[in-house]
Write an enzyme that holds these catalytic residues in place. Sequence first.
Site, PDB file in Angstrom:
ATOM      1  N   LYS A 243     -49.676 133.106 -66.127  1.00 22.73           N
ATOM      2  CA  LYS A 243     -48.580 133.376 -65.192  1.00 22.73           C
ATOM      3  C   LYS A 243     -48.494 132.215 -64.211  1.00 22.73           C
ATOM      4  O   LYS A 243     -49.454 131.901 -63.514  1.00 22.73           O
ATOM      5  CB  LYS A 243     -48.822 134.688 -64.455  1.00 22.73           C
ATOM      6  CG  LYS A 243     -47.763 134.967 -63.394  1.00 22.73           C
ATOM      7  CD  LYS A 243     -47.907 136.341 -62.771  1.00 22.73           C
ATOM      8  CE  LYS A 243     -46.880 136.526 -61.668  1.00 22.73           C
ATOM      9  NZ  LYS A 243     -46.947 137.859 -61.061  1.00 22.73           N
TER      10      LYS A 243
ATOM     11  N   LYS B 186     -45.580 133.959 -68.715  1.00 27.70           N
ATOM     12  CA  LYS B 186     -44.543 134.283 -67.738  1.00 27.70           C
ATOM     13  C   LYS B 186     -44.363 133.128 -66.763  1.00 27.70           C
ATOM     14  O   LYS B 186     -45.370 132.627 -66.251  1.00 27.70           O
ATOM     15  CB  LYS B 186     -44.980 135.544 -66.982  1.00 27.70           C
ATOM     16  CG  LYS B 186     -44.062 135.951 -65.847  1.00 27.70           C
ATOM     17  CD  LYS B 186     -44.684 137.069 -65.072  1.00 27.70           C
ATOM     18  CE  LYS B 186     -43.784 137.429 -63.914  1.00 27.70           C
ATOM     19  NZ  LYS B 186     -44.344 138.400 -63.039  1.00 27.70           N
TER      20      LYS B 186
END
Length: 324
Positions: free
Chosen positions: A195, A248
């Site tokens: 992330k 992400k």
Amino acid sequence: MKFPQYRARRMRATPNIRRMVRETRLSPDMLIYPMFVAWGKGKKEEISSMPGNYRLSVDRLAAEVKDVEALGIPAVILFGIPEKKDDKGSEAYNPDGVVCRAVKEIKNACPALTVITDVCIDEYTTHGHCGVVAGDKILNDPTLELLGLMALAHAGAGADIVAPSDMMDGRVGAIRIALDDNGYKDTAIMSYAAKYASGFYGPFREACDSAPQFGDRATYQMDPANAREAIREVALDIVEAADILMVKPALPYLDIIRMIKTQFNLPLAAYNVSGEYAMIEAAARNGWIDRDRVMMETLLSIHRAGADMILTYFAKDAARLLRG
Ligand code: PBG
């Protein structure tokens, strides 16, 4: 194979030929729909930077998830907007908090729908950070205990999968141990493994009022410049027993999705985040792009890069198009 004997156009000549040689296909099976659950009653507030997405109170969820299920979407992921925030994010691990209530309501309405919960305290803290704060530091280890409690509360309410998005070191292992020690051996973990500290989360933070009140998330989320580091992050989460990996955001990190897909063999998800959604919506509203076409091309690119599943605010509209 060379021109003029070989002509690539032959395999593009008709819709049927194109259909035969098509390499990648989207299906509602791979879509996960993110939902924002707000404290209160009778609430359905549109999120201004994410048109078509709402903050829904628990009593408004049943109708919505029945719709999602009828479209063939197998799973939702829940984000909570609590009644009150504090510096420790207490509502995050309150077994009677907004997400736990939402899980029960959804399991009641649609028992077979897979319910994933976001595990991270930023939506519940006054400072908006994903961990315990001391001075201007975000503390890693004390946060692990809170994440374990949060995962336990969600599992207790009936969540099928918990999804830690905080990026603290060691959280997948800490959550796995907390779940196993308390009888939730079958609750799965979808780890936001790679992330990045991204500008693309802006609209989400508006939706949850969760922007950090000081500093940024650069000391715990990944530097957008790094690719090899993603391999290390993923490898750690696999050792800690993650069941599903996630990259992400999605669109600016297609190279990372492809790399993780090639190097590891766990199921791989990608999060087509709020800013990616907002850009397409805004351009479409200005008449600058064909929304549905760009939406499908975007999702296809994420799948083609290697994502087995896609978390996307487009899930319902894409499923509708895919079902014809
Ligand atoms: C953290 C979390 C965020 C998102 C999902 N989980 C925000 C952040 O890290 O600041 C962003 C999702 C999106 O932008 O769609 N709880």
